[in-house]
Design a protein around this motif. Structure first.
Motif, PDB file in Angstrom:
ATOM      1  N   ARG A  42      -8.691   3.098  -3.142  1.00  0.00           N
ATOM      2  CA  ARG A  42      -8.685   1.928  -2.261  1.00  0.00           C
ATOM      3  C   ARG A  42      -9.538   2.190  -1.018  1.00  0.00           C
ATOM      4  O   ARG A  42     -10.346   1.352  -0.618  1.00  0.00           O
ATOM      5  CB  ARG A  42      -7.248   1.606  -1.867  1.00  0.00           C
ATOM      6  CG  ARG A  42      -7.096   0.466  -0.914  1.00  0.00           C
ATOM      7  CD  ARG A  42      -5.625   0.343  -0.489  1.00  0.00           C
ATOM      8  NE  ARG A  42      -5.547  -0.186   0.836  1.00  0.00           N
ATOM      9  CZ  ARG A  42      -5.576   0.523   1.967  1.00  0.00           C
ATOM     10  NH1 ARG A  42      -5.666   1.832   1.932  1.00  0.00           N
ATOM     11  NH2 ARG A  42      -5.517  -0.059   3.133  1.00  0.00           N
ATOM     12  N   GLU A  77      -4.987  -7.084  -0.351  1.00  0.00           N
ATOM     13  CA  GLU A  77      -4.629  -6.618   0.996  1.00  0.00           C
ATOM     14  C   GLU A  77      -4.210  -7.811   1.866  1.00  0.00           C
ATOM     15  O   GLU A  77      -3.200  -7.729   2.568  1.00  0.00           O
ATOM     16  CB  GLU A  77      -5.815  -5.919   1.652  1.00  0.00           C
ATOM     17  CG  GLU A  77      -6.207  -4.636   0.994  1.00  0.00           C
ATOM     18  CD  GLU A  77      -5.582  -3.431   1.661  1.00  0.00           C
ATOM     19  OE1 GLU A  77      -5.464  -3.414   2.896  1.00  0.00           O
ATOM     20  OE2 GLU A  77      -5.214  -2.520   0.926  1.00  0.00           O
ATOM     21  N   VAL A  99       0.829  -1.208   0.000  1.00  0.00           N
ATOM     22  CA  VAL A  99       0.000   0.000   0.000  1.00  0.00           C
ATOM     23  C   VAL A  99       0.861   1.255   0.000  1.00  0.00           C
ATOM     24  O   VAL A  99       0.527   2.243  -0.644  1.00  0.00           O
ATOM     25  CB  VAL A  99      -0.943  -0.002   1.223  1.00  0.00           C
ATOM     26  CG1 VAL A  99      -1.697   1.303   1.331  1.00  0.00           C
ATOM     27  CG2 VAL A  99      -1.911  -1.162   1.136  1.00  0.00           C
TER      28      VAL A  99
END
Length: 99
Positions: free
Chosen positions: A16, A87, A5
């Motif tokens: 996101r 993720e 990220v």
């Protein structure tokens, strides 16, 4: 492995956040979604106009509408689940490297 990220640009991080934490009715542009998917997955346009993203063996096929926004509903849910999978892969990779 695609970048964590922290490597996403500000616009990609915003997209996101909208997908994962925002209101289901929030305006989400196809252009922003494609940018995020390009950063986290292997993406290409198919000959029939579909947009395909591959991540760890999972394929996401999107059929962008003529409008500039992703409509609330199934497509947005599929995109959110795809980003969540990324993720989880990032968290697993971080945990493994910390061992």
């Amino acid at each position: 492995m695609k970048p964590p990220v922290s490597v996403l640009n500000a616009a990609q991080r915003h997209t996101r956040e909208l997908l994962l934490c925002g209101s289901p009715d929030a305006t989400l542009e196809w252009r922003a979604v494609r940018s995020l998917l390009d950063a986290i997955a292997d993406c290409h346009w198919a000959a029939n106009g579909d947009y395909k993203a591959m991540l760890d063996g999972r394929e996401l096929i999107l059929r962008p509408a003529a409008s500039k926004d992703v409509p609330p509903g199934d497509a947005r849910t599929e995109i959110r689940l795809f980003v969540e999978q990324w993720e989880h892969a990032q968290l697993a990779a971080e945990a493994k490297s910390a061992e």
